[in-house]
Design a protein around this motif. Structure first.
Motif, PDB file in Angstrom:
ATOM      1  N   LYS A  20      21.518   1.016  -9.823  1.00 17.70           N
ATOM      2  CA  LYS A  20      21.955   2.115  -8.963  1.00 17.70           C
ATOM      3  C   LYS A  20      20.792   2.811  -8.251  1.00 17.70           C
ATOM      4  CE  LYS A  20      22.117   5.336 -12.798  1.00 17.70           C
ATOM      5  NZ  LYS A  20      22.942   6.148 -13.634  1.00 17.70           N
ATOM      6  N   ILE A  21      19.554   2.600  -8.698  1.00 14.46           N
ATOM      7  CA  ILE A  21      18.419   3.240  -8.027  1.00 14.46           C
ATOM      8  C   ILE A  21      17.515   2.229  -7.327  1.00 14.46           C
ATOM      9  CG2 ILE A  21      18.379   5.244  -9.553  1.00 14.46           C
ATOM     10  CD1 ILE A  21      15.991   3.902 -10.995  1.00 14.46           C
ATOM     11  N   LEU A  22      17.990   1.018  -7.193  1.00 13.87           N
ATOM     12  CA  LEU A  22      17.192  -0.044  -6.596  1.00 13.87           C
ATOM     13  C   LEU A  22      17.176   0.060  -5.075  1.00 13.87           C
ATOM     14  CD1 LEU A  22      15.681  -2.788  -6.944  1.00 13.87           C
ATOM     15  CD2 LEU A  22      17.912  -3.853  -6.607  1.00 13.87           C
ATOM     16  N   THR A  23      15.974  -0.026  -4.510  1.00 17.55           N
ATOM     17  CA  THR A  23      15.802  -0.106  -3.072  1.00 17.55           C
ATOM     18  C   THR A  23      14.908  -1.300  -2.801  1.00 17.55           C
ATOM     19  OG1 THR A  23      15.909   2.294  -2.898  1.00 17.55           O
ATOM     20  CG2 THR A  23      15.053   1.109  -1.013  1.00 17.55           C
ATOM     21  N   VAL A  54      -1.310  -6.329 -10.090  1.00 18.70           N
ATOM     22  CA  VAL A  54      -1.895  -5.014  -9.868  1.00 18.70           C
ATOM     23  C   VAL A  54      -1.013  -3.886 -10.414  1.00 18.70           C
ATOM     24  CG1 VAL A  54      -2.570  -3.366  -8.075  1.00 18.70           C
ATOM     25  CG2 VAL A  54      -3.238  -5.756  -7.882  1.00 18.70           C
ATOM     26  N   HIS A  55       0.293  -3.979 -10.212  1.00 15.28           N
ATOM     27  CA  HIS A  55       1.174  -2.869 -10.537  1.00 15.28           C
ATOM     28  C   HIS A  55       1.818  -2.935 -11.909  1.00 15.28           C
ATOM     29  CE1 HIS A  55       0.995  -2.544  -6.130  1.00 15.28           C
ATOM     30  NE2 HIS A  55       1.039  -1.258  -6.394  1.00 15.28           N
ATOM     31  N   LYS A  56       2.100  -4.104 -12.409  1.00 15.90           N
ATOM     32  CA  LYS A  56       2.837  -4.229 -13.666  1.00 15.90           C
ATOM     33  C   LYS A  56       2.286  -5.337 -14.549  1.00 15.90           C
ATOM     34  CE  LYS A  56       6.691  -1.763 -13.645  1.00 15.90           C
ATOM     35  NZ  LYS A  56       6.994  -0.835 -14.690  1.00 15.90           N
ATOM     36  N   PRO A  57       1.004  -5.310 -14.876  1.00 13.29           N
ATOM     37  CA  PRO A  57       0.461  -6.419 -15.665  1.00 13.29           C
ATOM     38  C   PRO A  57       1.127  -6.585 -17.028  1.00 13.29           C
ATOM     39  CG  PRO A  57      -1.116  -4.633 -15.502  1.00 13.29           C
ATOM     40  CD  PRO A  57       0.020  -4.297 -14.585  1.00 13.29           C
ATOM     41  N   ALA A  58       1.565  -5.499 -17.649  1.00 13.37           N
ATOM     42  CA  ALA A  58       2.194  -5.610 -18.974  1.00 13.37           C
ATOM     43  C   ALA A  58       3.516  -6.354 -18.898  1.00 13.37           C
ATOM     44  CB  ALA A  58       2.402  -4.231 -19.569  1.00 13.37           C
ATOM     45  N   ASP A  59       4.233  -6.217 -17.784  1.00 14.47           N
ATOM     46  CA  ASP A  59       5.507  -6.919 -17.627  1.00 14.47           C
ATOM     47  C   ASP A  59       5.313  -8.404 -17.365  1.00 14.47           C
ATOM     48  OD1 ASP A  59       6.741  -4.526 -17.960  1.00 14.47           O
ATOM     49  OD2 ASP A  59       7.412  -4.313 -15.888  1.00 14.47           O
ATOM     50  N   ASN A  60       4.108  -8.803 -17.078  1.00 12.10           N
ATOM     51  CA  ASN A  60       3.819 -10.189 -16.730  1.00 12.10           C
ATOM     52  C   ASN A  60       2.669 -10.714 -17.588  1.00 12.10           C
ATOM     53  OD1 ASN A  60       4.385 -12.453 -15.163  1.00 12.10           O
ATOM     54  ND2 ASN A  60       2.733 -11.991 -13.747  1.00 12.10           N
ATOM     55  N   SER A  61       2.568 -10.243 -18.829  1.00  8.21           N
ATOM     56  CA  SER A  61       1.410 -10.558 -19.666  1.00  8.21           C
ATOM     57  C   SER A  61       1.237 -12.051 -19.936  1.00  8.21           C
ATOM     58  CB  SER A  61       1.494  -9.798 -20.994  1.00  8.21           C
ATOM     59  OG  SER A  61       2.686 -10.136 -21.668  1.00  8.21           O
ATOM     60  N   LYS A  62       2.318 -12.801 -19.957  1.00 12.25           N
ATOM     61  CA  LYS A  62       2.182 -14.237 -20.220  1.00 12.25           C
ATOM     62  C   LYS A  62       1.454 -14.961 -19.094  1.00 12.25           C
ATOM     63  CE  LYS A  62       6.565 -15.499 -18.251  1.00 12.25           C
ATOM     64  NZ  LYS A  62       7.955 -15.660 -18.449  1.00 12.25           N
ATOM     65  N   ASN A  63       1.431 -14.381 -17.896  1.00 11.93           N
ATOM     66  CA  ASN A  63       0.800 -15.038 -16.758  1.00 11.93           C
ATOM     67  C   ASN A  63      -0.559 -14.455 -16.381  1.00 11.93           C
ATOM     68  OD1 ASN A  63       2.833 -16.937 -16.262  1.00 11.93           O
ATOM     69  ND2 ASN A  63       4.068 -15.398 -15.246  1.00 11.93           N
ATOM     70  N   LEU A  64      -1.049 -13.463 -17.111  1.00 13.87           N
ATOM     71  CA  LEU A  64      -2.317 -12.845 -16.730  1.00 13.87           C
ATOM     72  C   LEU A  64      -3.474 -13.829 -16.722  1.00 13.87           C
ATOM     73  CD1 LEU A  64      -2.278  -9.320 -18.383  1.00 13.87           C
ATOM     74  CD2 LEU A  64      -2.100  -9.911 -15.972  1.00 13.87           C
ATOM     75  N   ILE A  77      -2.714  -7.156   1.204  1.00 12.37           N
ATOM     76  CA  ILE A  77      -1.372  -6.602   1.378  1.00 12.37           C
ATOM     77  C   ILE A  77      -1.500  -5.176   1.889  1.00 12.37           C
ATOM     78  CG2 ILE A  77       0.757  -5.938   0.199  1.00 12.37           C
ATOM     79  CD1 ILE A  77       0.099  -8.202  -1.846  1.00 12.37           C
ATOM     80  N   LEU A  78      -0.862  -4.906   3.017  1.00 13.66           N
ATOM     81  CA  LEU A  78      -0.832  -3.564   3.598  1.00 13.66           C
ATOM     82  C   LEU A  78       0.577  -3.020   3.457  1.00 13.66           C
ATOM     83  CD1 LEU A  78      -2.834  -4.345   6.846  1.00 13.66           C
ATOM     84  CD2 LEU A  78      -3.692  -3.305   4.748  1.00 13.66           C
ATOM     85  N   ASN A  79       0.690  -1.841   2.922  1.00 18.22           N
ATOM     86  CA  ASN A  79       1.977  -1.217   2.664  1.00 18.22           C
ATOM     87  C   ASN A  79       1.973   0.154   3.337  1.00 18.22           C
ATOM     88  OD1 ASN A  79       4.455  -0.711   1.581  1.00 18.22           O
ATOM     89  ND2 ASN A  79       3.732  -0.305  -0.472  1.00 18.22           N
ATOM     90  N   TRP A  80       2.147   0.168   4.637  1.00 17.91           N
ATOM     91  CA  TRP A  80       1.968   1.387   5.413  1.00 17.91           C
ATOM     92  C   TRP A  80       3.167   2.313   5.420  1.00 17.91           C
ATOM     93  CZ3 TRP A  80      -0.423  -1.886   9.808  1.00 17.91           C
ATOM     94  CH2 TRP A  80      -1.770  -2.097   9.537  1.00 17.91           C
ATOM     95  N   ARG A  84       6.526   4.088  -1.810  1.00 15.25           N
ATOM     96  CA  ARG A  84       7.072   4.538  -3.105  1.00 15.25           C
ATOM     97  C   ARG A  84       6.034   4.355  -4.206  1.00 15.25           C
ATOM     98  NH1 ARG A  84      13.371   4.182  -3.340  1.00 15.25           N
ATOM     99  NH2 ARG A  84      12.790   4.593  -5.479  1.00 15.25           N
ATOM    100  N   ASP A  85       6.270   3.469  -5.178  1.00 12.84           N
ATOM    101  CA  ASP A  85       5.359   3.322  -6.316  1.00 12.84           C
ATOM    102  C   ASP A  85       4.264   2.286  -6.094  1.00 12.84           C
ATOM    103  OD1 ASP A  85       6.747   5.227  -7.712  1.00 12.84           O
ATOM    104  OD2 ASP A  85       8.050   3.783  -8.698  1.00 12.84           O
ATOM    105  N   LEU A  86       4.224   1.660  -4.934  1.00 13.85           N
ATOM    106  CA  LEU A  86       3.222   0.626  -4.666  1.00 13.85           C
ATOM    107  C   LEU A  86       2.009   1.243  -3.971  1.00 13.85           C
ATOM    108  CD1 LEU A  86       5.476  -2.261  -3.352  1.00 13.85           C
ATOM    109  CD2 LEU A  86       4.670  -1.862  -5.673  1.00 13.85           C
ATOM    110  N   PHE A  87       0.855   0.670  -4.230  1.00 14.14           N
ATOM    111  CA  PHE A  87      -0.347   1.118  -3.534  1.00 14.14           C
ATOM    112  C   PHE A  87      -0.204   0.818  -2.044  1.00 14.14           C
ATOM    113  CE2 PHE A  87      -2.636  -0.027  -7.668  1.00 14.14           C
ATOM    114  CZ  PHE A  87      -2.560   1.268  -8.143  1.00 14.14           C
ATOM    115  N   PRO A  88      -0.780   1.655  -1.182  1.00 13.46           N
ATOM    116  CA  PRO A  88      -0.673   1.396   0.244  1.00 13.46           C
ATOM    117  C   PRO A  88      -1.489   0.190   0.705  1.00 13.46           C
ATOM    118  CG  PRO A  88      -1.938   3.377  -0.170  1.00 13.46           C
ATOM    119  CD  PRO A  88      -1.408   2.919  -1.474  1.00 13.46           C
ATOM    120  N   GLU A  89      -2.459  -0.211  -0.092  1.00 11.12           N
ATOM    121  CA  GLU A  89      -3.262  -1.376   0.258  1.00 11.12           C
ATOM    122  C   GLU A  89      -3.719  -2.078  -1.018  1.00 11.12           C
ATOM    123  OE1 GLU A  89      -7.151  -2.575   2.943  1.00 11.12           O
ATOM    124  OE2 GLU A  89      -6.692  -0.480   2.589  1.00 11.12           O
ATOM    125  N   ILE A  90      -3.613  -3.397  -1.018  1.00  9.57           N
ATOM    126  CA  ILE A  90      -4.065  -4.200  -2.152  1.00  9.57           C
ATOM    127  C   ILE A  90      -4.865  -5.362  -1.600  1.00  9.57           C
ATOM    128  CG2 ILE A  90      -3.372  -5.580  -4.145  1.00  9.57           C
ATOM    129  CD1 ILE A  90      -0.660  -4.070  -3.965  1.00  9.57           C
TER     130      ILE A  90
END
Length: 110
Positions: A20-23, A54-64, A77-80, A84-90
């Protein structure tokens, strides 16, 4: 390459992923030339890996340990908008080993 609708169906939407809060925001690829379908799929895959790393390493620990360091070095990656919760630049440069052995001159005061 799986389409977005196939991939979204595969996600467990319980817990922190409340539907219900997914965008969803779609991005665009850019480069010097238009990639073929295989190259485009690879670019999307690399961008996704870097975003998760970068954002969720714990959720993807098997692939680190399987992060393609060399391939990610040139991903930017530019996020202009609507970040929301993502960095504007990676930058893959920042999150890979490419700059680990660089020697930086430290300024000295006279």
């Amino acid at each position: 390459m799986k389409s977005y609708n196939v991939r979204l169906i595969q996600i467990d939407w319980t817990g922190p992923y409340l539907l219900k809060i997914l965008t969803i925001y779609a991005g665009r690829l850019s480069g010097e030339s238009v990639p073929n379908e295989s190259q485009r799929a690879n670019e999307i895959d690399l961008a996704e890996k870097l975003l998760i790393y970068v954002h969720k390493p714990a959720d993807n620990s098997k692939n680190l340990n399987n992060i393609p360091d060399q391939d990610l070095q040139d991903v930017h990656i530019l996020n202009w908008e609507s970040s929301r919760d993502l960095f504007p630049e990676i930058s893959g440069l920042r999150w890979t080993t490419r700059l680990d052995s660089s020697n930086y001159e430290v300024y000295s005061l006279k």
